[in-house]
Design a protein around this motif. Sequence first.
Motif, short mmCIF file in Angstrom:
data_model
loop_
_atom_site.label_atom_id
_atom_site.label_comp_id
_atom_site.label_asym_id
_atom_site.label_seq_id
_atom_site.Cartn_x
_atom_site.Cartn_y
_atom_site.Cartn_z
N ASP A 34 -27.64 3.87 6.79
CA ASP A 34 -26.75 3.28 5.78
C ASP A 34 -27.24 3.69 4.39
N GLU A 35 -26.35 3.56 3.41
CA GLU A 35 -26.73 3.78 2.02
C GLU A 35 -25.88 2.90 1.13
N GLY A 36 -26.34 2.65 -0.09
CA GLY A 36 -25.58 1.83 -1.02
C GLY A 36 -26.18 1.92 -2.40
N GLN A 37 -25.38 1.54 -3.41
CA GLN A 37 -25.86 1.53 -4.79
C GLN A 37 -25.09 0.50 -5.59
N HIS A 38 -25.74 0.03 -6.65
CA HIS A 38 -25.09 -0.88 -7.60
C HIS A 38 -25.45 -0.41 -9.00
N ILE A 39 -24.42 -0.27 -9.85
CA ILE A 39 -24.62 0.18 -11.22
C ILE A 39 -24.06 -0.88 -12.16
N HIS A 40 -24.87 -1.22 -13.16
CA HIS A 40 -24.43 -2.13 -14.22
C HIS A 40 -24.81 -1.46 -15.54
N GLY A 41 -23.88 -0.68 -16.07
CA GLY A 41 -24.13 0.00 -17.33
C GLY A 41 -25.30 0.94 -17.27
N ALA A 42 -26.35 0.62 -18.02
CA ALA A 42 -27.49 1.51 -18.15
C ALA A 42 -28.51 1.36 -17.03
N CYS A 43 -28.24 0.54 -16.02
CA CYS A 43 -29.17 0.37 -14.90
C CYS A 43 -28.44 0.61 -13.59
N GLY A 44 -29.10 1.32 -12.70
CA GLY A 44 -28.57 1.54 -11.36
C GLY A 44 -29.67 1.43 -10.34
N ILE A 45 -29.40 0.74 -9.22
CA ILE A 45 -30.35 0.64 -8.11
C ILE A 45 -29.64 1.09 -6.84
N ALA A 46 -30.39 1.68 -5.91
CA ALA A 46 -29.78 2.23 -4.71
C ALA A 46 -30.79 2.28 -3.59
N MET A 47 -30.30 2.59 -2.37
CA MET A 47 -31.18 2.61 -1.21
C MET A 47 -30.60 3.51 -0.12
N ARG A 48 -31.50 3.90 0.81
CA ARG A 48 -31.14 4.45 2.11
C ARG A 48 -31.74 3.52 3.14
N ARG A 49 -30.97 3.10 4.15
CA ARG A 49 -31.41 2.04 5.04
C ARG A 49 -31.66 2.51 6.46
N LEU A 50 -32.80 2.08 7.01
CA LEU A 50 -33.10 2.14 8.43
C LEU A 50 -32.96 0.71 8.94
N SER A 51 -31.96 0.44 9.76
CA SER A 51 -31.61 -0.93 10.15
C SER A 51 -32.59 -1.47 11.19
N ILE A 52 -33.25 -2.59 10.85
CA ILE A 52 -34.22 -3.22 11.74
C ILE A 52 -33.84 -4.66 12.02
N ILE A 53 -33.50 -5.42 11.00
CA ILE A 53 -33.10 -6.83 11.13
C ILE A 53 -31.69 -6.99 10.57
N ASP A 54 -30.86 -7.78 11.28
CA ASP A 54 -29.44 -7.96 10.93
C ASP A 54 -28.78 -6.59 10.80
N LEU A 55 -28.67 -5.91 11.95
CA LEU A 55 -28.21 -4.52 11.96
C LEU A 55 -26.82 -4.37 11.33
N ALA A 56 -25.92 -5.33 11.62
CA ALA A 56 -24.55 -5.21 11.13
C ALA A 56 -24.39 -5.71 9.71
N GLY A 57 -25.11 -6.78 9.34
CA GLY A 57 -24.85 -7.45 8.07
C GLY A 57 -25.85 -7.19 6.97
N GLY A 58 -26.86 -6.36 7.21
CA GLY A 58 -27.93 -6.21 6.23
C GLY A 58 -27.73 -5.09 5.23
N HIS A 59 -26.49 -4.69 4.98
CA HIS A 59 -26.21 -3.62 4.01
C HIS A 59 -26.78 -3.99 2.63
N GLN A 60 -27.35 -3.00 1.97
CA GLN A 60 -27.86 -3.17 0.62
C GLN A 60 -27.15 -2.21 -0.33
N PRO A 61 -27.13 -2.55 -1.62
CA PRO A 61 -27.75 -3.68 -2.32
C PRO A 61 -27.15 -5.03 -1.91
N LEU A 62 -28.03 -6.04 -1.95
CA LEU A 62 -27.65 -7.42 -1.69
C LEU A 62 -27.42 -8.13 -3.02
N SER A 63 -26.52 -9.11 -3.02
CA SER A 63 -26.29 -9.89 -4.23
C SER A 63 -26.23 -11.37 -3.91
#
Length: 641
Positions: A34-63
């Motif tokens: 999985d992959e995901g990112q969140h951008i708020h203006g001048a800041c951005g955070i992102a990830m690549r995921r290896l699913s270990i816990i909560d395989l279906a619902g653990g998508h990131q970024p989390l809010s």
Amino acid sequence: MCGIHGLYRFDGRPVEPAWLTAMGNVTQHRGPDDEGQHIHGACGIAMRRLSIIDLAGGHQPLSNHDDSLWLVCNGEIYNYRELRSELQAKGYQFKTGSDSEVLLHLYDAEGDAFVHRLNGMFDFALWDARRERLLIGRDRIGVKPLYVLQDAQQLAFATEAKALLALPGVRAELDTAVLPSYLQLGYVAAPASMFKGIRKLPPATLLSVERGQVKQWCYWQLSPQMHTGRSEADWIAQVRAGLERSVRMQMVSDVPIGAFLSGGVDSSAVVAYMARQTSEPIRTYAIGFEGGEAEALYNELPYARQVAQLFGTRHREIVVKPDVVDLLPQLLWHMDEPVADTAFITTYLVSQFARQDVKVILSGVGGDELFGGYRRYLGGHYARKLQVLPGWLRGLLAGAARKLPADRHSGLLNTLRLAKGFLASAEMDADARYQSYLQVLSQDLIARLLLKPGAAYDPLSAAFAQAGHEDELNRMLAVDMQTQLPDDLLMLTDKMSMAVSLECRVPLLDHELLELAASMPAAIKVKGGVLKHVMKSALSDLLPQDILHRKKRGFGTPMGAWLKKELAPLLRRLLSPEVVGARGLFVPTVVSGLIADHEANRIDGTDALLALMNLEIWSRIYLDGRTAADVAHELKSYLAA
């Protein structure tokens, strides 16, 4: 488990999604699910995921509930269930079953102090939109790495340094100031990295960026305070309870889990306590080498098989003659930085083997540093015995030692190598003696080797200055906790396991177990010349005596022997006077002298030559901009010629 990355723009320029995507593409191996990112203006955070816990619902970024807090987290929080229940009782609503989500709500409840509540291995980035604040952090001992690049325009971070090189305007440059410490240790100690302008965030460190202001601080350190009032039986009981608790906590997973098993004390202890937690057979994995005497010294398969049979594990073994020429460029690309520890090759091969069955593996890394398992910890013990001899005889022995041959890949020559090193340093003070055991190259030789020698950061001296302990053994252990453990062993364990998308957990480095070991008097850890006395005593009812007291072998390869035989053409071409001269870092004649001394057994130059070879291969990939496959093809041509 995943790779995280992101950046904060000081100039207010909005973060482009393509920048984050490029960084993530470089570390896809860390998170293929999985992959995901969140951008708020001048800041951005992102990830690549290896699913270990909560395989279906653990998508990131989390809010959180109102999207004012956003998180990406790499690692596992082992006490997340307890924290989750506590937070739910306070009214916090959870969107997922992910262990990482507790960080969001714990931060909301407790601020930066939330990190003290976490038991786990992690690095994370949290965006607080209310304050326009970025907070990044790393776990207490540094199981998970985190690199930082900061210039006038931006502060960027990533689990792997190579992801930072994907940003516009960033290019790979060698930081020549770290060469002396790299040559001394065989790895680059934090906070430095081999890349100019890129640093490692030290273990147990938080860094915040708020309205353009950067702050960094350490949130945890081991206390040097000893508890002297406890009986040995009490210490043994506490170690036993700590081992069982840590292994139980770290077995939480929604995917298949296994264990590396060498048949040594540490990996056998992990398997023993895993077997007590489940009625299902534990999956165990071991590696051995095929070949002659040198390979046989590194073959621990009979011991691993014995432990596997004892606990009825589902045991698999692999016997290899690795294609080192093909592997080295690929693995050094994954490592981000060159190392001289051949355990990175072994760790990769056994990780690749285990990944056929499991996504999570438990390792015994750390037991030697906690409880005193290396032979070098006995230097003071034997030095005190040597002092009873008259001075003239000690001088005679030291002179004779200088003429002894040295080779770690023969039983006899390895004994002579150890004796040579001990006698050469026996008259030094405790700190200097220990530094002589750890160093790959001496300071004098480094000065002769470098074309442009100069003042440089000395990680070992800095670690000794911070050690705090009065007794010799605990000072040595404290130094290893600050240097070799996070920057060599844990770094290569993370990079090599994640190269094949395998999550590796290290239950012996649970921070509560660390704090217990740090408060333990030296005489309990190593007693009467017996290494790991307290740990072996704690395991005496679980493991047989021949496993507890077997001769220790490192988890590496017989590289020194290969460099004298089948890999000799590779060594001579990579470190030829022409190549060394063209790179412009070292004096060619000094390098040639090292090769000659190693081949003649005057020194065991395995680590020194591998440090130089790997630096040259790393330079071809990162500095010259070539692919690992291209470099491997070139290296193979050296052997063919």
